[in-house]
Design a protein around this motif. Structure first.
Motif, PDB file in Angstrom:
ATOM      1  N   ASP A 462     -10.890  68.678  87.324  1.00  0.00           N
ATOM      2  CA  ASP A 462     -10.320  68.047  88.497  1.00  0.00           C
ATOM      3  C   ASP A 462     -11.000  68.609  89.725  1.00  0.00           C
ATOM      4  O   ASP A 462     -10.868  69.781  90.025  1.00  0.00           O
ATOM      5  CB  ASP A 462      -8.810  68.312  88.535  1.00  0.00           C
ATOM      6  CG  ASP A 462      -8.220  68.039  89.899  1.00  0.00           C
ATOM      7  OD1 ASP A 462      -8.699  67.104  90.541  1.00  0.00           O
ATOM      8  OD2 ASP A 462      -7.299  68.766  90.301  1.00  0.00           O
ATOM      9  N   LEU A 463     -11.744  67.780  90.419  1.00  0.00           N
ATOM     10  CA  LEU A 463     -12.438  68.219  91.619  1.00  0.00           C
ATOM     11  C   LEU A 463     -11.849  67.582  92.867  1.00  0.00           C
ATOM     12  O   LEU A 463     -12.353  67.802  93.957  1.00  0.00           O
ATOM     13  CB  LEU A 463     -13.932  67.875  91.516  1.00  0.00           C
ATOM     14  CG  LEU A 463     -14.636  68.413  90.271  1.00  0.00           C
ATOM     15  CD1 LEU A 463     -16.081  67.963  90.274  1.00  0.00           C
ATOM     16  CD2 LEU A 463     -14.549  69.915  90.199  1.00  0.00           C
ATOM     17  N   GLY A 464     -10.806  66.782  92.696  1.00  0.00           N
ATOM     18  CA  GLY A 464     -10.290  66.082  93.853  1.00  0.00           C
ATOM     19  C   GLY A 464      -8.799  66.172  94.031  1.00  0.00           C
ATOM     20  O   GLY A 464      -8.257  65.647  94.979  1.00  0.00           O
ATOM     21  N   GLY A 465      -8.073  66.822  93.134  1.00  0.00           N
ATOM     22  CA  GLY A 465      -6.651  67.002  93.344  1.00  0.00           C
ATOM     23  C   GLY A 465      -5.789  66.626  92.173  1.00  0.00           C
ATOM     24  O   GLY A 465      -4.657  67.065  92.085  1.00  0.00           O
ATOM     25  N   VAL A 466      -6.283  65.798  91.228  1.00  0.00           N
ATOM     26  CA  VAL A 466      -5.430  65.312  90.150  1.00  0.00           C
ATOM     27  C   VAL A 466      -6.159  65.414  88.827  1.00  0.00           C
ATOM     28  O   VAL A 466      -7.304  65.009  88.713  1.00  0.00           O
ATOM     29  CB  VAL A 466      -5.006  63.848  90.401  1.00  0.00           C
ATOM     30  CG1 VAL A 466      -4.237  63.311  89.209  1.00  0.00           C
ATOM     31  CG2 VAL A 466      -4.146  63.769  91.643  1.00  0.00           C
ATOM     32  N   ILE A 467      -5.503  65.987  87.837  1.00  0.00           N
ATOM     33  CA  ILE A 467      -6.005  65.986  86.469  1.00  0.00           C
ATOM     34  C   ILE A 467      -5.219  64.936  85.712  1.00  0.00           C
ATOM     35  O   ILE A 467      -3.991  64.980  85.687  1.00  0.00           O
ATOM     36  CB  ILE A 467      -5.835  67.360  85.803  1.00  0.00           C
ATOM     37  CG1 ILE A 467      -6.604  68.421  86.588  1.00  0.00           C
ATOM     38  CG2 ILE A 467      -6.294  67.313  84.357  1.00  0.00           C
ATOM     39  CD1 ILE A 467      -6.423  69.820  86.045  1.00  0.00           C
ATOM     40  N   PRO A 468      -5.863  63.948  85.116  1.00  0.00           N
ATOM     41  CA  PRO A 468      -5.104  62.899  84.427  1.00  0.00           C
ATOM     42  C   PRO A 468      -4.358  63.445  83.220  1.00  0.00           C
ATOM     43  O   PRO A 468      -4.787  64.394  82.575  1.00  0.00           O
ATOM     44  CB  PRO A 468      -6.188  61.901  84.012  1.00  0.00           C
ATOM     45  CG  PRO A 468      -7.453  62.685  83.987  1.00  0.00           C
ATOM     46  CD  PRO A 468      -7.304  63.740  85.034  1.00  0.00           C
ATOM     47  N   SER A 469      -3.216  62.828  82.933  1.00  0.00           N
ATOM     48  CA  SER A 469      -2.459  63.163  81.739  1.00  0.00           C
ATOM     49  C   SER A 469      -3.241  62.719  80.507  1.00  0.00           C
ATOM     50  O   SER A 469      -4.228  61.985  80.620  1.00  0.00           O
ATOM     51  CB  SER A 469      -1.114  62.444  81.784  1.00  0.00           C
ATOM     52  OG  SER A 469      -1.323  61.039  81.734  1.00  0.00           O
ATOM     53  N   MET A 476      -8.614  55.978  80.916  1.00  0.00           N
ATOM     54  CA  MET A 476      -9.915  56.032  81.595  1.00  0.00           C
ATOM     55  C   MET A 476     -11.057  55.866  80.597  1.00  0.00           C
ATOM     56  O   MET A 476     -12.055  55.205  80.885  1.00  0.00           O
ATOM     57  CB  MET A 476     -10.052  57.364  82.334  1.00  0.00           C
ATOM     58  CG  MET A 476      -9.203  57.485  83.585  1.00  0.00           C
ATOM     59  SD  MET A 476      -9.789  56.418  84.923  1.00  0.00           S
ATOM     60  CE  MET A 476     -11.336  57.227  85.340  1.00  0.00           C
ATOM     61  N   MET A 477     -10.919  56.452  79.405  1.00  0.00           N
ATOM     62  CA  MET A 477     -11.958  56.314  78.391  1.00  0.00           C
ATOM     63  C   MET A 477     -12.076  54.867  77.927  1.00  0.00           C
ATOM     64  O   MET A 477     -13.179  54.356  77.704  1.00  0.00           O
ATOM     65  CB  MET A 477     -11.676  57.243  77.209  1.00  0.00           C
ATOM     66  CG  MET A 477     -11.847  58.724  77.520  1.00  0.00           C
ATOM     67  SD  MET A 477     -11.538  59.804  76.092  1.00  0.00           S
ATOM     68  CE  MET A 477     -12.934  59.382  75.041  1.00  0.00           C
ATOM     69  N   PRO A 617      -6.926  51.903  94.013  1.00  0.00           N
ATOM     70  CA  PRO A 617      -5.703  51.540  93.279  1.00  0.00           C
ATOM     71  C   PRO A 617      -5.954  51.292  91.794  1.00  0.00           C
ATOM     72  O   PRO A 617      -5.121  51.636  90.960  1.00  0.00           O
ATOM     73  CB  PRO A 617      -5.236  50.263  93.996  1.00  0.00           C
ATOM     74  CG  PRO A 617      -5.807  50.365  95.374  1.00  0.00           C
ATOM     75  CD  PRO A 617      -7.125  51.043  95.205  1.00  0.00           C
ATOM     76  N   ALA A 618      -7.098  50.700  91.458  1.00  0.00           N
ATOM     77  CA  ALA A 618      -7.393  50.448  90.041  1.00  0.00           C
ATOM     78  C   ALA A 618      -7.598  51.757  89.291  1.00  0.00           C
ATOM     79  O   ALA A 618      -7.137  51.917  88.148  1.00  0.00           O
ATOM     80  CB  ALA A 618      -8.626  49.559  89.916  1.00  0.00           C
ATOM     81  N   ILE A 619      -8.310  52.714  89.913  1.00  0.00           N
ATOM     82  CA  ILE A 619      -8.484  54.024  89.279  1.00  0.00           C
ATOM     83  C   ILE A 619      -7.137  54.701  89.084  1.00  0.00           C
ATOM     84  O   ILE A 619      -6.864  55.332  88.053  1.00  0.00           O
ATOM     85  CB  ILE A 619      -9.426  54.903  90.118  1.00  0.00           C
ATOM     86  CG1 ILE A 619     -10.848  54.346  90.078  1.00  0.00           C
ATOM     87  CG2 ILE A 619      -9.408  56.343  89.634  1.00  0.00           C
ATOM     88  CD1 ILE A 619     -11.532  54.451  88.731  1.00  0.00           C
ATOM     89  N   ASN A 620      -6.249  54.578  90.084  1.00  0.00           N
ATOM     90  CA  ASN A 620      -4.915  55.173  89.960  1.00  0.00           C
ATOM     91  C   ASN A 620      -4.148  54.577  88.785  1.00  0.00           C
ATOM     92  O   ASN A 620      -3.434  55.287  88.066  1.00  0.00           O
ATOM     93  CB  ASN A 620      -4.126  54.956  91.255  1.00  0.00           C
ATOM     94  CG  ASN A 620      -4.617  55.840  92.380  1.00  0.00           C
ATOM     95  OD1 ASN A 620      -5.255  56.865  92.135  1.00  0.00           O
ATOM     96  ND2 ASN A 620      -4.330  55.449  93.613  1.00  0.00           N
ATOM     97  N   VAL A 621      -4.296  53.259  88.591  1.00  0.00           N
ATOM     98  CA  VAL A 621      -3.623  52.602  87.465  1.00  0.00           C
ATOM     99  C   VAL A 621      -4.105  53.198  86.145  1.00  0.00           C
ATOM    100  O   VAL A 621      -3.317  53.528  85.258  1.00  0.00           O
ATOM    101  CB  VAL A 621      -3.886  51.079  87.507  1.00  0.00           C
ATOM    102  CG1 VAL A 621      -3.509  50.428  86.176  1.00  0.00           C
ATOM    103  CG2 VAL A 621      -3.103  50.440  88.641  1.00  0.00           C
ATOM    104  N   ALA A 622      -5.424  53.339  85.995  1.00  0.00           N
ATOM    105  CA  ALA A 622      -5.974  53.872  84.746  1.00  0.00           C
ATOM    106  C   ALA A 622      -5.574  55.334  84.552  1.00  0.00           C
ATOM    107  O   ALA A 622      -5.185  55.744  83.454  1.00  0.00           O
ATOM    108  CB  ALA A 622      -7.490  53.732  84.744  1.00  0.00           C
ATOM    109  N   MET A 623      -5.645  56.133  85.607  1.00  0.00           N
ATOM    110  CA  MET A 623      -5.349  57.560  85.467  1.00  0.00           C
ATOM    111  C   MET A 623      -3.864  57.833  85.251  1.00  0.00           C
ATOM    112  O   MET A 623      -3.484  58.905  84.777  1.00  0.00           O
ATOM    113  CB  MET A 623      -5.857  58.321  86.691  1.00  0.00           C
ATOM    114  CG  MET A 623      -7.367  58.276  86.832  1.00  0.00           C
ATOM    115  SD  MET A 623      -8.035  59.425  88.055  1.00  0.00           S
ATOM    116  CE  MET A 623      -7.878  60.968  87.164  1.00  0.00           C
TER     117      MET A 623
END
Length: 713
Positions: A462-469, A476-477, A617-623
């Motif tokens: 995580d280089l920007g603040g959030v590590i995905p669950s 994301m994969m 927003p699309a990245i947020n949906v995936a993450m």
């Protein structure tokens, strides 16, 4: 046949990986039901314009007191409902037509039974010949062909099966200063129309296969079983025998087939399939360990859809035509099927190879399977196929801890009617382009990918603040996997793609294809794909490192517009550090809402760097772990392969400053862009759009050569 042998969005604070499913359910927004007035106004607008633009949606938003996003999704859902209604109506019409044909057939047969001979008043002679089993099978086959023909015609108007998720309007990258995706200034009528055929459907849809429906009789099935059994016997001997059948090549140390020993052990009246002097035989063998158990591998190999998913960089089309024998449930033992397959090298310079293949699986013993592929000639396709697969396949042996040892064999006869382009001649003629090593290294890398998909945790920075669950990482994969598959389809030279080659800045030129895109998860409208290949006297590893390095990206990437780029999220999907998914952000731009999704992968046979602009927003949906299948993607990128030269390439660039040695050779780089020319399906492609993408590729190639200190000519 003998078978007895949920994190939050980027930039938010805190870790999103610790929320459980109850937290996710509490965050869901309550369902909002529109009022009767709102629905009436929306329906009225839908009749006038089913695809409102952004200005119209904003006007409706202000008028009805709804958010623009609600307006957008209402129209998407309404279009989906209309499409479903049309599909149901067309299906009902087809069923009625089929029933009508069946009834007419029965009536004709009953009438024939009552025919009276005009001479003697008795039944007609040789009546049984009209009603024997063979006649009935032929009659039923003709009916089936007619129904399939009508269905295929209707399918062109109905489209592909509708996804449960609604389609999403395309993301116009042009509005983000990423000028490669939508030519707002070059709309319909802005320039002369270019005479290119537009293909229906998206680049990810299954193209029409080059054959009519196949009718396989019991005699054909018996013949197929014999061919498969003989091929399996030959495959096992070739896989389990070393000298004198196989000898080590003095050039690269790989296994090479000793043709004299082969013909002595397997005598045949005619060892070549084609009656032509331009015949080449490619034979290669390799073995290695993969991180997947044997039964799971067998299951993926015997399923054409999973096979395509496992080898997207090699297999452009795979379809099971007929299951000859389903085999034993759960083991695929003695499973036999007829498949159509199209294989590719990711370059516009290498034609694809088509095969009608019998694929036969046999369990040799507990934990040991063999799968053989051998060409089967269908009369209606024989004149078009210039490739013939000799008994090929693999031996899969279970190992401890979920691993398997795989020994792979590839053998084909090729009739080269047109010479291979000189850039790929060494790679193709050596057998490396379609050989066993490429299949096996791709399998090893993809098995690592699937292993990373299954585990609950893997390397995630995580280089920007959030590590995905874990759910977000898997989402994301999946999104990145769809991006790579789409890219491979756009680059390949499949026979389903009609193309035009334009003159470019290098001797190869730029190949352009155009298709209509309408699938969920792809921008709607006319999509132009352009690709070219060029050679660099730099090792493939160094070229890959160059494209992966964030510091050098502004030297070639038009999406970053010359600005610095930072990786804000990183997901590892393999043991090699280059196998990963990245989310990148360009600095000093006016469009902070746009990110770049990128997947890179590398093995000994080559590497890929594929990227695509995706909004925040699309990245947020995936993450957050939601289904990313509706997020529109239009990827571009690079493929990098060894040039096949054992020695250094052209003498013009042999200085040590390039960082490559004699053994590493040069690289073949294919650069490809996809561009949304127009969101109107009825639009015409104009020459200005093609000129822009041609110049875009030419400039990109020149920038890459300049950055790597390579000659521009």
């Amino acid at each position: 046949m003998d078978c007895g042998s949920g994190g939050g969005g980027l930039g938010a604070s805190g870790s999103g990986g610790d929320h459980d499913s109850s937290d996710l359910s509490r965050r869901k927004k309550p369902y909002h039901r529109h009022t009767a007035h709102q629905i009436q106004r929306l329906e009225s607008m839908f009749k006038e314009c089913p695809h409102p633009d952004e200005k119209q949606r904003l006007q409706l938003s202000r008028e009805l007191g709804l958010a623009p996003r609600q307006i957008k999704f209402w129209f998407q859902n309404r279009r989906t409902q209309m499409k479903a209604q049309h599909e149901r109506a067309d299906n009902s019409a087809l069923r009625a037509e089929n029933d009508k044909i069946r009834c007419e057939n029965i009536a004709i047969r009953e009438a024939l039974k009552n025919v009276i001979c005009p001479s003697c008043g008795g039944p007609p002679a040789n009546e049984d010949s009209y009603f024997d089993d063979q006649k009935m099978r032929m009659e039923n086959a003709q009916l089936k062909e007619e129904l399939d023909r009508v269905s295929s015609i209707a399918a062109k108007y109905i489209g592909r099966p509708i996804s449960q998720l609604p389609p999403v309007q395309p993301v116009h990258i042009s509005s983000l200063d990423f000028r490669m995706a939508s030519f707002d200034g070059y709309g319909v009528g802005a320039g002369p129309s270019l005479d290119l055929d537009l293909l229906p459907g998206s680049s990810s849809s299954m193209p029409n296969l080059p054959f009519q429906p196949v009718v396989i009789s019991d005699i054909d099935k018996s013949l197929m079983s014999d061919i498969a059994a003989n091929a399996m016997e030959e495959l096992l001997r070739l896989l389990q025998t070393n000298e004198p059948l196989w000898i080590k090549s003095t050039n690269d140390g790989k296994d090479a087939l000793n043709l004299e020993s082969y013909e002595r052990i397997f005598p045949k009246p005619n060892n070549t399939h084609f009656k032509s002097p331009n015949i080449r035989v490619e034979a290669s063998r390799d073995s290695g360990v993969v991180i997947m158990n044997g039964l799971a591998l067998v299951d993926m190999f015997m399923d054409s859809n999973k096979w395509l998913e496992l080898f997207p960089t090699i297999v452009s089309i795979a379809k099971t035509i007929e299951v000859i024998s389903p085999g034993m449930l759960g083991t695929h033992r003695c499973s036999l099927q007829l498949m159509y397959e199209e294989l590719q090298v990711l370059s516009p310079l290498v034609p694809t190879r088509e095969f009608y293949t019998l694929r036969y699986c046999q369990q040799i013993e507990q934990g040991l399977w063999a799968i053989v592929n051998v060409s089967y000639d269908l009369p209606q396709f024989a004149s078009q196929c210039r490739s013939h697969r000799l008994p090929s396949g693999c031996l899969i042996q279970d190992m401890p801890n979920g691993y398997s040892k795989v020994t792979w064999l590839e053998r084909v006869e090729i009739e080269d009617k047109t010479p291979i382009h000189r850039l790929y001649r060494d790679l193709v003629h050596s057998g490396s382009a379609f050989g066993a090593e490429r299949w096996l290294t791709t399998l090893q890398r993809m098995c690592e990918w699937f292993a990373c998909l299954r585990v609950s945790s893997t390397s995630t920075r995580d280089l920007g603040g959030v590590i995905p669950s874990p759910e977000g990482r898997r989402s994301m994969m999946k999104l990145a996997q769809r991006m790579v598959n789409n890219f491979c389809t756009s680059v390949g030279t499949s026979n389903s793609h009609r193309s035009t080659t334009l003159s470019g800045s290098n001797e190869v030129g730029v190949r352009v294809t155009v298709h209509k895109s309408s699938d969920p998860g792809q921008p709607n409208g006319i999509v132009l794909s352009a690709a070219t290949t060029f050679w660099l006297p730099v090792s493939p590893q160094n070229v890959f490192n160059f494209f992966k390095d964030e510091r050098t990206r502004p030297q070639w990437d038009v999406l970053s517009n010359g600005n610095a780029v930072q990786e804000v999220a990183h997901i590892a999907n393999g043991s090699h550090p280059g196998n990963c998914i990245s989310v990148l952000r360009a600095f000093n731009t006016s469009h902070n809402n746009m990110l770049i999704l990128q997947e890179s992968c590398i093995d000994s046979s080559g590497s890929l760097v594929v990227y695509c602009p995706v909004d925040l927003p699309a990245i947020n949906v995936a993450m957050s772990g939601e289904d990313p299948s509706y997020i529109p993607l239009l990827p571009s990128g690079f493929t990098i392969t060894p040039d096949g030269h054992l020695e250094q390439g052209d003498g013009a660039s042999t200085s040590s400053s390039t960082g490559h040695g004699r053994s590493s050779g040069g690289s073949l780089i294919t650069v490809a862009f996809q561009i949304l020319v127009s969101s109107l399906p009825s639009a015409k492609l104009n020459l200005d759009s093609v000129t822009i993408v041609n110049n875009l590729i030419a400039n990109t190639v020149q920038q890459i050569k300049a950055a790597l200190n390579c000659p521009s000519s």
